[in-house]
Design an enzyme around this catalytic site. Structure first.
Site, short mmCIF file in Angstrom:
data_model
loop_
_atom_site.label_atom_id
_atom_site.label_comp_id
_atom_site.label_asym_id
_atom_site.label_seq_id
_atom_site.Cartn_x
_atom_site.Cartn_y
_atom_site.Cartn_z
N ASN A 13 0.86 -0.99 -0.15
CA ASN A 13 -0.02 -0.09 0.07
C ASN A 13 0.90 1.02 0.04
O ASN A 13 1.57 1.47 1.04
CB ASN A 13 -0.94 -0.15 1.16
CG ASN A 13 -1.70 1.29 1.30
OD1 ASN A 13 -1.87 2.23 0.61
ND2 ASN A 13 -2.15 1.42 2.39
N LYS A 15 0.08 4.29 -0.33
CA LYS A 15 -0.38 5.70 0.27
C LYS A 15 -0.26 6.80 -0.87
O LYS A 15 -0.02 6.52 -1.95
CB LYS A 15 0.20 5.78 1.58
CG LYS A 15 -0.05 4.48 2.48
CD LYS A 15 0.15 4.77 3.96
CE LYS A 15 -0.09 3.47 4.61
NZ LYS A 15 0.04 3.48 6.09
N HIS A 100 -9.46 2.02 4.69
CA HIS A 100 -8.10 2.06 5.10
C HIS A 100 -8.54 3.26 6.50
O HIS A 100 -9.24 4.01 6.18
CB HIS A 100 -7.18 2.49 4.59
CG HIS A 100 -5.91 2.45 5.03
ND1 HIS A 100 -5.28 3.33 6.02
CD2 HIS A 100 -4.67 1.60 4.97
CE1 HIS A 100 -4.04 3.15 6.55
NE2 HIS A 100 -3.78 1.78 5.78
N GLU A 102 -6.65 5.38 7.80
CA GLU A 102 -6.41 6.83 7.22
C GLU A 102 -7.68 7.43 6.57
O GLU A 102 -7.94 8.72 6.60
CB GLU A 102 -5.21 6.94 6.42
CG GLU A 102 -3.91 6.74 7.36
CD GLU A 102 -2.84 5.93 6.41
OE1 GLU A 102 -2.77 5.87 5.36
OE2 GLU A 102 -1.83 5.15 7.30
N GLU A 172 -5.75 -4.45 10.60
CA GLU A 172 -4.78 -3.41 10.80
C GLU A 172 -5.12 -2.68 12.04
O GLU A 172 -5.75 -1.64 12.19
CB GLU A 172 -4.71 -2.48 9.68
CG GLU A 172 -4.43 -3.14 8.31
CD GLU A 172 -3.68 -2.09 7.49
OE1 GLU A 172 -2.48 -2.36 7.04
OE2 GLU A 172 -4.20 -0.95 7.08
N GLY A 178 2.42 2.33 10.53
CA GLY A 178 3.40 3.33 10.52
C GLY A 178 4.18 3.92 11.87
O GLY A 178 4.97 4.81 11.74
N SER A 218 2.94 -2.00 10.19
CA SER A 218 4.28 -2.28 10.67
C SER A 218 5.07 -3.87 10.28
O SER A 218 5.68 -4.20 10.80
CB SER A 218 4.87 -1.70 12.04
OG SER A 218 4.42 -0.35 12.03
P1 PGA Z 1 2.83 0.04 7.62
O1 PGA Z 1 1.43 0.56 6.99
O2 PGA Z 1 3.28 -0.96 6.83
O3 PGA Z 1 3.52 1.41 7.03
O4 PGA Z 1 2.53 0.33 9.15
C1 PGA Z 1 0.22 -0.49 6.79
C2 PGA Z 1 -1.00 0.18 6.24
O5 PGA Z 1 -1.25 1.27 6.48
O6 PGA Z 1 -1.45 -0.48 5.29
#
Ligand code: PGA
Length: 258
Positions: A13, A15, A100, A102, A172, A178, A218
């Protein structure tokens, strides 16, 4: 992972990262690291909508397909700036990330819009990657199981069993995205098996065992193997580590075991 009943899917992903030029460069770099084309796991990278065509061309012979990070649920019309499921489908997109955290946090997505998007993606013949996850506060309050079950049920409302096989659920935990804080393999595995139990209660055991459930938050080249060893974790949704060719390839290799 349990390959007997369901697919293993590794999804990047990106983003809001990577220009079209950087996308081409990434493909060249990943080509150098990828010793064998992924065979035992399906591999894709979800990219910003404006880079889908570039990524499709760049990743074509790598056996990495290209997904989208979002979609709008209406078919067409006066929705300035939005992208419809048919538009994505027409470009050759097979997977679309939906809901997601976000998007829920910054763009006011709700369980109801998530559900509409799931239907739009399924009706267009594509596969939704439906994201669910609890906040740190919810985890500490002890309501993770109820919260996740509610998100799963709301997202799947009205989805018939034959279409459910095309859905991927990505667990998630928001506190792990992140942040470098990964859920332990046990914590992640536990919630993923609860998600399967929720699907089982709604659709029966046969359908439930065929659904791919990913972990995201992560996930990296160091923890992928341990997370993927959990019986109900069938892949990963990977943010930061999917921007670094060596790291993403290491995660693919962890999943690409016979
Ligand atoms: P990350 O993001 O691996 O940077 O934690 C995962 C995601 O938001 O899908």
């Amino acid at each position: 992972m349990n390959r007997r009943y369901r697919k293993t899917v590794i999804a990047g992903n990106w983003k809001m990262n990577m220009t079209a030029t950087e996308t081409k460069k990434f493909a060249e770099d990943i080509r150098k690291h990828l010793e064998a084309r992924p065979k035992w796991c399906e591999t894709l990278i979800c990219v910003p909508a404006c880079n889908i065509s570039t990524a499709m061309k760049a990743f074509k012979d790598l056996r990495i397909s290209v997904g989208a990070e979002n979609v709008y649920f209406e078919e067409k019309g006066a929705y300035t700036g939005e992208v419809s499921a048919d538009m994505l489908k027409d470009l050759g997109v097979k997977y679309v990330i939906i809901g997601h955290s976000e998007r829920r946090q910054y763009f006011c997505e709700t369980d109801s819009t998530v559900n509409k998007k799931v239907h739009a993606v399924l009706n267009a013949g594509m596969n939704p990657i439906i994201c669910v996850g609890e906040s740190l506060e919810q985890r500490e309050t002890g309501i993770t199981s109820e919260w996740i079950a509610l998100q799963v049920k709301s997202a799947l409302f009205g989805v018939p069993a034959d279409k459910l096989r095309r859905c991927i659920i990505a667990y998630e935990p928001i506190w792990a995205i992140g942040t470098g804080k990964t859920a332990t393999a046990e914590q992640a595995g536990e919630v993923c098996s609860e998600i399967r139990a929720t699907i089982r209660a709604l659709y029966g055991a046969r359908v439930a065992r065929s659904v791919t459930i990913q972990y995201g938050g992560s996930m990296n080249e160091k923890n992928a193997e341990e997370l993927l060893a959990q019986p109900d974790i069938d892949g990963g949704l990977i943010g930061g580590a999917a921007l670094v060719p060596e790291k993403f390839v290491a995660i693919i290799n962890a999943a690409n075991q016979e």
